[in-house]
Design a protein around this motif. Structure first.
Motif, PDB file in Angstrom:
ATOM      1  N   ARG A  39      -1.763   2.295   2.848  1.00 30.96           N
ATOM      2  CA  ARG A  39      -1.837   1.420   2.114  1.00 30.96           C
ATOM      3  C   ARG A  39      -2.280   1.827   1.224  1.00 30.96           C
ATOM      4  O   ARG A  39      -2.373   3.397   1.101  1.00 30.96           O
ATOM      5  N   VAL A  40      -2.423   1.613  -0.681  1.00 29.64           N
ATOM      6  CA  VAL A  40      -2.755   2.250  -1.687  1.00 29.64           C
ATOM      7  C   VAL A  40      -4.043   1.949  -2.187  1.00 29.64           C
ATOM      8  O   VAL A  40      -4.578   0.702  -2.590  1.00 29.64           O
ATOM      9  N   LEU A  41      -5.137   2.817  -2.952  1.00 29.02           N
ATOM     10  CA  LEU A  41      -6.174   2.409  -3.007  1.00 29.02           C
ATOM     11  C   LEU A  41      -6.641   3.142  -4.479  1.00 29.02           C
ATOM     12  O   LEU A  41      -5.957   4.212  -4.216  1.00 29.02           O
ATOM     13  N   LYS A 113      -1.526  -7.037  -0.451  1.00 31.98           N
ATOM     14  CA  LYS A 113      -2.342  -6.825   0.820  1.00 31.98           C
ATOM     15  C   LYS A 113      -2.705  -5.781   1.077  1.00 31.98           C
ATOM     16  O   LYS A 113      -2.734  -4.970   2.064  1.00 31.98           O
ATOM     17  N   HIS A 114      -1.797  -4.646   0.351  1.00 31.33           N
ATOM     18  CA  HIS A 114      -1.729  -2.794   0.729  1.00 31.33           C
ATOM     19  C   HIS A 114      -2.201  -2.251  -0.244  1.00 31.33           C
ATOM     20  O   HIS A 114      -2.285  -1.431   0.035  1.00 31.33           O
ATOM     21  N   THR A 115      -3.039  -2.874  -1.169  1.00 28.17           N
ATOM     22  CA  THR A 115      -3.254  -2.503  -2.423  1.00 28.17           C
ATOM     23  C   THR A 115      -4.951  -2.664  -3.055  1.00 28.17           C
ATOM     24  O   THR A 115      -5.285  -3.511  -2.907  1.00 28.17           O
ATOM     25  N   GLN A 137      -3.331  -9.777  -7.549  1.00 25.93           N
ATOM     26  CA  GLN A 137      -2.904  -7.924  -7.362  1.00 25.93           C
ATOM     27  C   GLN A 137      -3.662  -7.181  -6.670  1.00 25.93           C
ATOM     28  O   GLN A 137      -3.038  -5.948  -6.433  1.00 25.93           O
ATOM     29  N   TYR A 138      -4.852  -7.471  -6.389  1.00 28.01           N
ATOM     30  CA  TYR A 138      -5.382  -6.421  -5.217  1.00 28.01           C
ATOM     31  C   TYR A 138      -5.931  -7.634  -3.958  1.00 28.01           C
ATOM     32  O   TYR A 138      -6.563  -8.569  -3.739  1.00 28.01           O
ATOM     33  N   GLN A 139      -5.751  -6.341  -3.177  1.00 23.30           N
ATOM     34  CA  GLN A 139      -6.013  -6.950  -1.751  1.00 23.30           C
ATOM     35  C   GLN A 139      -7.474  -7.311  -1.630  1.00 23.30           C
ATOM     36  O   GLN A 139      -8.510  -8.115  -1.175  1.00 23.30           O
TER      37      GLN A 139
END
Length: 265
Positions: A39-41, A113-115, A137-139
């Motif tokens: 995932r991306v944080l 879903k992965h951000t 834009q963000y989960q």
């Protein structure tokens, strides 16, 4: 694991800025609890810090591998993540330009879903503001000891009761009014987003000895009364890294759907 440190010209800022990125590459020193595509944080820094803050004062590299996240850590000076009246456009940079840059350079997915986005103190404020102004834009978003009531704190700055920031800085950020308006007020943003199906999941964490504790309670109550549906956690702790190093792990667990009473590494 891999830590990238770079400097580059950002058109939205019209200047060169710094960026740190952690990639959770395979290694023998950490056993991940989450497998698959990382995932991306986007992880944001506080008022007196820069892009190095999280790598210097926490075990964020270890957590990136443990929870399988690519961590992107930008730099915004003391801007409160705002397109400044007399300065760079830091909100546009972090919210809009930086994701495009990272997708192009690092082949990262922009799938919401992965951000995720999170931060502490000023960065916690910035994370929630960006997530609620860029719905879809963000989960999920994490606010760690965030400046939840920025309007009230700005009034303290003008009165001289919070000397860590000067009134002239508020003028640089907001222009002649020298005050954040509704578009920069988390209470307004959370109420406006509460019924939007694209609102991100939200976790709020604060220490009970933190000078921002009472304002965090007010934001907790406002989010709850609006029907937003967020998660709030507190325990003994001050506005400092020993608390945030634990809090970011709880945020990772929240992002991954793991039990929030699970082990801390």
């Amino acid at each position: 694991m891999c830590l990238f440190r770079g400097s580059f010209y950002a058109p939205s800022l019209q200047m060169t800025t710094q960026l740190n990125v952690i990639f959770p590459e395979e290694s023998n020193d950490v056993t991940p609890v989450i497998q698959g595509t990382p995932r991306v944080l986007y992880l944001l820094h506080g008022l007196s810090a820069n892009a190095e803050e999280w790598t210097r004062f926490s075990k964020i590299e270890y957590y990136a591998k443990k929870y399988n996240f690519t961590i992107i850590m930008p730099e915004v000076q003391r801007s409160f993540y705002t397109d400044m009246a007399y300065g760079p456009r830091y909100f546009s940079y972090v919210a809009d330009e930086l994701p495009q840059i990272c997708a192009r350079w690092f082949n990262l997915s922009a799938d919401p879903k992965h951000t995720f986005i999170a931060g502490e103190s000023m960065g916690g404020y910035g994370a929630v503001k960006i997530a609620l102004k860029r719905l879809g834009q963000y989960q999920a978003v994490g606010m760690l000891s965030g400046v939840a009531d920025w309007v009230s704190l700005a009034k303290e700055i003008h009165s001289g009761t919070w000397p860590e920031m000067q009134p002239s800085e508020l003028t640089a950020i907001y222009g002649p009014s020298a005050m954040p308006g509704p578009a920069d007020d988390l209470f307004t943003l959370v109420q406006d987003a509460a019924s939007n199906p694209n609102r991100p999941k939200l976790i709020q964490l604060c220490g009970t000895e933190d000078f921002l504790y009472e304002s965090n309670l007010h934001f907790r109550d406002a989010a709850q009364s609006s029907g937003y549906g967020h998660t709030y956690l507190e325990w003994s702790g001050d506005h400092e890294w020993p608390f945030w190093d634990v809090a970011i792990q709880r945020a990772f667990q929240f992002f991954c759907g793991l039990p929030l009473d699970g082990p801390i590494f």
